[in-house]
Enzyme design. Structure first.
Site, mmCIF file in Angstrom:
data_model
loop_
_atom_site.group_PDB
_atom_site.id
_atom_site.type_symbol
_atom_site.label_atom_id
_atom_site.label_comp_id
_atom_site.label_asym_id
_atom_site.label_seq_id
_atom_site.Cartn_x
_atom_site.Cartn_y
_atom_site.Cartn_z
ATOM 1 N N SER A 143 2.923 7.204 1.802
ATOM 2 C CA SER A 143 4.041 7.195 0.877
ATOM 3 C C SER A 143 5.127 8.147 1.390
ATOM 4 C CB SER A 143 3.545 7.568 -0.517
ATOM 5 O OG SER A 143 4.421 7.160 -1.515
ATOM 6 N N ASP A 153 1.889 -3.967 -2.153
ATOM 7 C CA ASP A 153 2.574 -2.719 -2.493
ATOM 8 C C ASP A 153 4.081 -2.956 -2.499
ATOM 9 O OD1 ASP A 153 3.469 -0.121 -2.799
ATOM 10 O OD2 ASP A 153 2.993 0.470 -0.732
ATOM 11 N N HIS A 183 -0.839 0.292 -2.091
ATOM 12 C CA HIS A 183 -0.219 1.532 -1.646
ATOM 13 C C HIS A 183 -1.203 2.405 -0.858
ATOM 14 C CE1 HIS A 183 3.342 3.943 -1.750
ATOM 15 N NE2 HIS A 183 2.765 4.966 -2.352
#
Length: 501
Positions: free
Chosen positions: A181, A432, A457
């Site tokens: 991320s 995601d 994710h």
């Protein structure tokens, strides 16, 4: 109409504008988000096999004024169970939150450490967790928060890694950085900015192309909507229609009171905005965490939770209201473990120290988002003037919307990195919604995009499970193979240099 909710969680904090039931956008998260993040942080911290250390870090790496040399203590975690001097060092570039939480949810490094005999290091990002340069006063004003940015964070990582190698008398150890991320963005940027420190980077779910106009602004919410549409067209249509029904319901005389009963709130709602936020977060985070096995990252969730949410919506009898259906679906996210008797939609609780992201979103991390007509959320645009006004009001500073692409690049990335970059894995799963801002095609023979249709994710960074599907096991195997190649090449070069000395 309401504005789209811009999430980064990335983990998971919130950036940009939040949905509201009125015409005035709210620029920063109100109650209803953080209290629903994992409540077991203290238990998790006792389980992770890392030793905690603190590094004396300077405040400002880029000026030489006396204040720059002030010290704060940066937290980092180490696992040296398999390591020996000269073996690789794997560094996780900390995200926007407590480093213990990320370490507890990045089992992939623990899984591969024995193969590489690697030292594992998780470095906490400045201004998050315990790494607060000004202690409890770190968030007091722009005067203190001005030292919170990605460039300072990357410099922190570099200084700490160099010091660690010196203290371990292991200067020859190759370093590979990992991040998911926002941490994945930092890992990729670290490799580009500090190639003499790290020989390679694994950037999972890293939306480095989510800035400026590189990626269509509606892509994130279009992707969220596509996840639900693929699970069930009826589910998608019910969610899409629920916002209008909510507005109409709240306009009634006893509307908010009735909504409080429907949503089982612990006290009567003061505004429809809290319902919007609560639902919006549930649908978006569930799409992000649409893992193929049970997980407890953001919240305890079953395998493929989007599909399970849609089963709930589709299972209602004909004539049931959209409001009752979406509440039941969202309850899967907030109450899968059935421990909540009522929901406190208006209470904000930052369980993992994430709130610093609002400052970053108002300064350098400007990722404009909109909702198209195809989205299951109400259509909306992005008003930069209003966004800037909100940032100015809260922090006294204006955003720098083009700084990230100026500092790290992004435009024409395939042409640029083909010539100037190397040894980066960009991993993305198309389930995601952040994947749309990621690198989805190989740039060169050493800048590789690994893309999976069903991945969520940074699913590849999760611990291996016996029920993991074949495609996930294969993804991790590919990553290990590429990392092995980087390390073998490094040791071969090192041996050649020694032989020629």
């Amino acid at each position: 109409m309401s504005s789209c909710l811009s999430l980064l969680l990335l983990l998971f904090p919130i950036l940009g504008t939040l949905p509201t039931a009125n015409s005035l956008p709210a620029f920063f998260p109100r109650a209803g988000y953080y209290q629903y993040l994992t409540k077991e942080s203290k238990v998790i911290n006792q389980k992770i096999p890392y030793k905690t250390h603190y590094f004396p870090q300077i405040l400002d790496h880029f000026t030489f004024q006396p204040k720059s040399y002030e010290i704060f203590y940066q937290k980092y975690l180490i696992n040296g169970q398999y390591w020996h001097r000269g073996a690789p060092i794997f560094v996780y570039t900390g995200n926007e939150g407590d480093i213990d939480w990320f370490a507890a949810n990045t089992g992939f490094l623990l899984d591969i450490a024995p193969k590489f005999r690697a030292l594992l290091v998780f470095i906490e990002h400045r201004f998050y967790g315990e790494s607060l340069p000004f202690g409890k006063d770190s968030y007091n004003s722009a005067e203190t928060l001005g030292y919170l940015n990605s460039q300072q964070a990357l410099a922190d990582f570099s200084v700490l890694i160099r010091s660690l190698k010196q203290n371990l008398s292991s200067e020859a150890s190759p370093v590979v950085v990992f991040g998911g991320s926002y941490g994945g963005m930092l890992a990729a940027w670290f490799r580009l900015k500090y190639p003499h420190i790290a020989i390679g980077a694994v950037a999972s779910s890293a939306p480095i192309l989510q800035f400026d106009d590189i990626t269509p602004r509606s892509s994130f919410y279009d992707a969220v909507s596509q996840d639900y549409k693929e699970a069930s067209l009826n589910c998608y249509e019910v969610i899409k229609g629920s916002w209008t029904e909510l507005e109409a319901f709240s306009a009634q005389k006893e509307g908010l009171h009735e909504l409080s009963r429907t949503f089982r709130t612990c006290k009567d709602l003061r505004s429809l905005d809290f319902v919007w936020d609560w639902l919006w977060s549930a649908f978006v985070y569930t799409a992000m965490m649409n893992y193929p096995t049970e997980a407890n990252f953001m919240m305890p969730l079953p395998a493929y939770p989007v599909k399970e949410m849609c089963k709930i919506i589709d299972g209602f009898p004909p004539g049931a209201s959209k409001i009752s259906r979406v509440f039941a679906a969202a309850s899967l996210y907030y109450n899968y473990s059935h421990g909540e008797k009522c929901f406190e939609l208006e209470n904000e609780h930052d369980a993992h120290g994430l709130h610093g992201w609002n400052w970053q979103a108002c300064t350098e991390m400007v990722m404009p988002m909109t909702c198209s007509k195809e989205s299951m959320f109400p259509p909306s645009g992005f008003d930069y003037k209003e966004f800037s006004k909100g940032c100015k009001k809260k922090y006294g500073v204006m955003p720098r919307p083009h700084w990230i692409t100026t500092e790290y690049g992004g435009k024409r990335i395939d042409q640029v990195l083909k010539r100037s970059g190397g040894n980066i894995i960009f991993s993305n799963g198309m389930q995601d919604p952040w994947s749309r801002g990621g690198v989805l095609k190989n740039i060169s023979s050493s800048i590789i995009a690994l893309v999976t249709d069903k991945g969520a994710h940074h699913v590849d960074f999760r611990s291996s499970m016996k029920d993991d599907p074949y495609w996930l096991r294969e993804l991790r195997s590919q990553e290990v193979e590429i990392i092995s190649k980087w390390i073998d090449e490094y040791y071969a070069d090192l041996k050649l240099r020694v032989d020629n000395a």
